[in-house]
Design an enzyme around this catalytic site. Structure first.
Site, PDB file in Angstrom:
ATOM      1  N   GLY A  72       8.056   4.590   2.805  1.00 56.35           N
ATOM      2  CA  GLY A  72       8.792   3.802   1.824  1.00 56.35           C
ATOM      3  C   GLY A  72       8.653   2.307   2.004  1.00 56.35           C
ATOM      4  O   GLY A  72       8.543   1.565   1.013  1.00 56.35           O
ATOM      5  N   SER A  73       8.650   1.836   3.240  1.00 53.81           N
ATOM      6  CA  SER A  73       8.556   0.388   3.471  1.00 53.81           C
ATOM      7  C   SER A  73       7.218  -0.161   2.986  1.00 53.81           C
ATOM      8  O   SER A  73       7.160  -1.238   2.383  1.00 53.81           O
ATOM      9  CB  SER A  73       8.756   0.068   4.961  1.00 53.81           C
ATOM     10  N   ASN A 152      21.096   3.269   0.317  1.00 49.60           N
ATOM     11  CA  ASN A 152      20.927   4.053   1.528  1.00 49.60           C
ATOM     12  C   ASN A 152      22.151   4.049   2.427  1.00 49.60           C
ATOM     13  O   ASN A 152      22.303   4.931   3.278  1.00 49.60           O
ATOM     14  CB  ASN A 152      19.710   3.543   2.323  1.00 49.60           C
ATOM     15  N   GLN A 180      15.972   7.110  -1.045  1.00 46.02           N
ATOM     16  CA  GLN A 180      17.122   7.986  -0.813  1.00 46.02           C
ATOM     17  C   GLN A 180      17.340   8.978  -1.961  1.00 46.02           C
ATOM     18  O   GLN A 180      17.940  10.039  -1.768  1.00 46.02           O
ATOM     19  CB  GLN A 180      18.395   7.157  -0.626  1.00 46.02           C
ATOM     20  N   SER A 200       9.585   8.353   0.280  1.00 51.52           N
ATOM     21  CA  SER A 200       9.151   8.608   1.654  1.00 51.52           C
ATOM     22  C   SER A 200       9.356  10.073   2.004  1.00 51.52           C
ATOM     23  O   SER A 200      10.384  10.660   1.661  1.00 51.52           O
ATOM     24  CB  SER A 200       9.953   7.720   2.613  1.00 51.52           C
ATOM     25  N   GLY A 201       8.396  10.662   2.722  1.00 49.47           N
ATOM     26  CA  GLY A 201       8.431  12.083   3.024  1.00 49.47           C
ATOM     27  C   GLY A 201       9.550  12.512   3.943  1.00 49.47           C
ATOM     28  O   GLY A 201      10.137  13.582   3.763  1.00 49.47           O
ATOM     29  N   HIS A 202       9.872  11.708   4.940  1.00 54.37           N
ATOM     30  CA  HIS A 202      10.811  12.176   5.964  1.00 54.37           C
ATOM     31  C   HIS A 202      12.270  12.146   5.516  1.00 54.37           C
ATOM     32  O   HIS A 202      13.155  12.577   6.259  1.00 54.37           O
ATOM     33  CB  HIS A 202      10.634  11.381   7.268  1.00 54.37           C
ATOM     34  N   THR A 238      -8.668   6.298   5.719  1.00 55.65           N
ATOM     35  CA  THR A 238      -8.814   7.750   5.668  1.00 55.65           C
ATOM     36  C   THR A 238      -7.474   8.399   5.368  1.00 55.65           C
ATOM     37  O   THR A 238      -6.464   8.086   5.995  1.00 55.65           O
ATOM     38  CB  THR A 238      -9.352   8.274   7.015  1.00 55.65           C
ATOM     39  N   CYS A 326      17.246   1.097  10.021  1.00 59.62           N
ATOM     40  CA  CYS A 326      16.344  -0.043  10.207  1.00 59.62           C
ATOM     41  C   CYS A 326      17.055  -1.257  10.782  1.00 59.62           C
ATOM     42  O   CYS A 326      16.423  -2.206  11.229  1.00 59.62           O
ATOM     43  CB  CYS A 326      15.689  -0.410   8.882  1.00 59.62           C
TER      44      CYS A 326
END
Length: 394
Positions: A72-73, A152, A180, A200-202, A238, A326
């Site tokens: 995300g960042s 968030n 979020q 973001s995935g996590h 990659t 963060c």
């Protein structure tokens, strides 16, 4: 530790077993570089396209509008910096809000040092942007509006559709940080007039180190990472194939379970809020009571230091936070809580608990029972609380 109750899902989530299972073959079996021309490697390019389709479908977007990033960042940085560079001949004015994630705020500070002007919109006591203030902030040289989909820290969901309409009426690009919100609430980029969106995935039971930026066709922002032709020449490097498979599977899982999962989270969220408000005096729910993320609970407790609260909860096996991961370790109060009008001494006593589908009512009862005792004990050690009680008893 005999018991662990994880209530910090806004910081990160556990990678779902089916996501891990989907990723594993791409570490040891299908490990080819997607940019290579032989079949063993080139097959991975098709795998990446499939994940792109999954994410695009979740947003009502086109497949070629999804660009994979490291999170995300990076997506936030790309959206702001590349837009600023690409549209600087039109203007150098950007509008955002005071409660954005630091990936947005610090990028805006970076741009200000390079001659751009940024207007930081106020929010009300619930953290909602004032649409009239937004309209008044627009200038002929405004090139971008960036307002997060949902906060968030306090979970407030913004009037994104209305913000998008305002942006498009004035011919201004609209970006939203949906880190979020993606996977927690339905999002359609066309209905909301969104030109760029970060995720973001996590945050949705996917792996760390992978995210994406949605860029609407026709938005002329430039490459962010130079060096190769990956991501249609806009983001070199990659491809992280296992990560891309992971975020694709996590997206598929989040969308298919959203209705049932968030209904459960809302029920538990409201139960937790009700117990705290009824059983712990001198507390304040932060964020909009209704227009908030299904899993977010944020309270401020007067006469309590948030850091002490977190340490004592941790000793009971309860994982929570005082705000954004963060800014963990910072002694400054949350910029979000200050923006909604809380004084420093109350903002310091904040606690964010973010639920998951694995949390039960039994878990929350354990949390509240311990929270009540901890807050009471901490207040007994507070001279400010002692003075307050004396005044109340006069």
């Amino acid at each position: 530790m005999s018991r662990l109750i994880y209530l910090d899902n806004a910081a990160t989530t556990k990678t779902a077993p089916e996501v891990v299972e989907a990723m594993l073959p791409y570490f040891t079996e299908h490990y080819g570089n997607p940019s290579s021309i032989y079949g063993f490697a080139a097959a991975n390019k098709e795998v990446i396209t499939k994940q792109r389709e999954t994410i695009a479908n979740a947003l009502g977007a086109k497949t070629n509008e999804i660009y994979f990033t490291a999170g995300g960042s990076e997506s936030d940085n790309w959206a702001l910096k590349a837009t600023a560079e690409a549209y600087e001949k039109k203007g150098k004015h950007i509008i955002t809000s005071k409660i954005e994630h630091h990936a947005i705020l610090h990028t805006c500070e970076y741009l200000e040092k390079r001659g751009y002007e940024v207007t930081y919109l106020n929010v009300d006591e619930n953290g909602v942007v004032d649409l009239e203030e937004l309209k008044a902030a627009i200038r002929p040289d405004t090139i971008l509006i960036s307002v997060m989909f949902a906060n968030n820290e306090i979970g407030t969901i913004q009037p994104i559709k209305e913000i998008g309409e305002i942006a498009h009426e004035h011919g201004i690009l609209f970006h939203t940080d949906a880190v979020q919100a993606f996977g927690q609430v339905p999002i359609n980029v066309d209905e909301c007039h969104i030109d760029m969106l970060s995720a973001s995935g996590h945050k949705l039971n996917g792996p760390k180190g992978i995210g994406f930026l949605y860029i609407r066709t026709g938005v002329k922002i430039r490459s962010f990472v130079h060096g190769g032709a990956q991501e249609r020449k806009r983001r070199a490097g990659t491809e992280n194939v296992p990560g891309i498979v992971g975020i694709g599977k996590a997206t598929e899982r989040a969308i298919s379970t959203m209705k049932e999962r968030t209904a459960k989270e809302i029920e538990l969220r409201d139960y937790l809020i009700e117990r705290i408000e009824n059983e712990i005096p001198y507390c304040r729910l932060n964020g909009d009571r209704k227009k908030r993320l299904p899993n977010n609970v944020n309270f401020s407790f007067r006469f309590v230091e948030g850091e002490s609260l977190l340490i004592m909860l941790d000793m009971k096996g309860i994982c929570a936070s005082s705000g954004s991961a963060c800014t963990s370790g910072s002694l400054d109060p949350s910029h979000v809580l200050l923006a909604i009008g809380l004084p420093h001494e109350i903002a310091h006593g904040s606690l964010r608990m973010t639920l998951s589908e694995e949390v039960s009512k039994e878990d929350l009862n354990y949390v509240v029972d311990n929270l009540k005792a901890i807050v009471e004990n901490l207040r007994k050690m507070s001279p400010l609380y002692e003075d307050f009680v004396k005044k109340q008893n006069k």
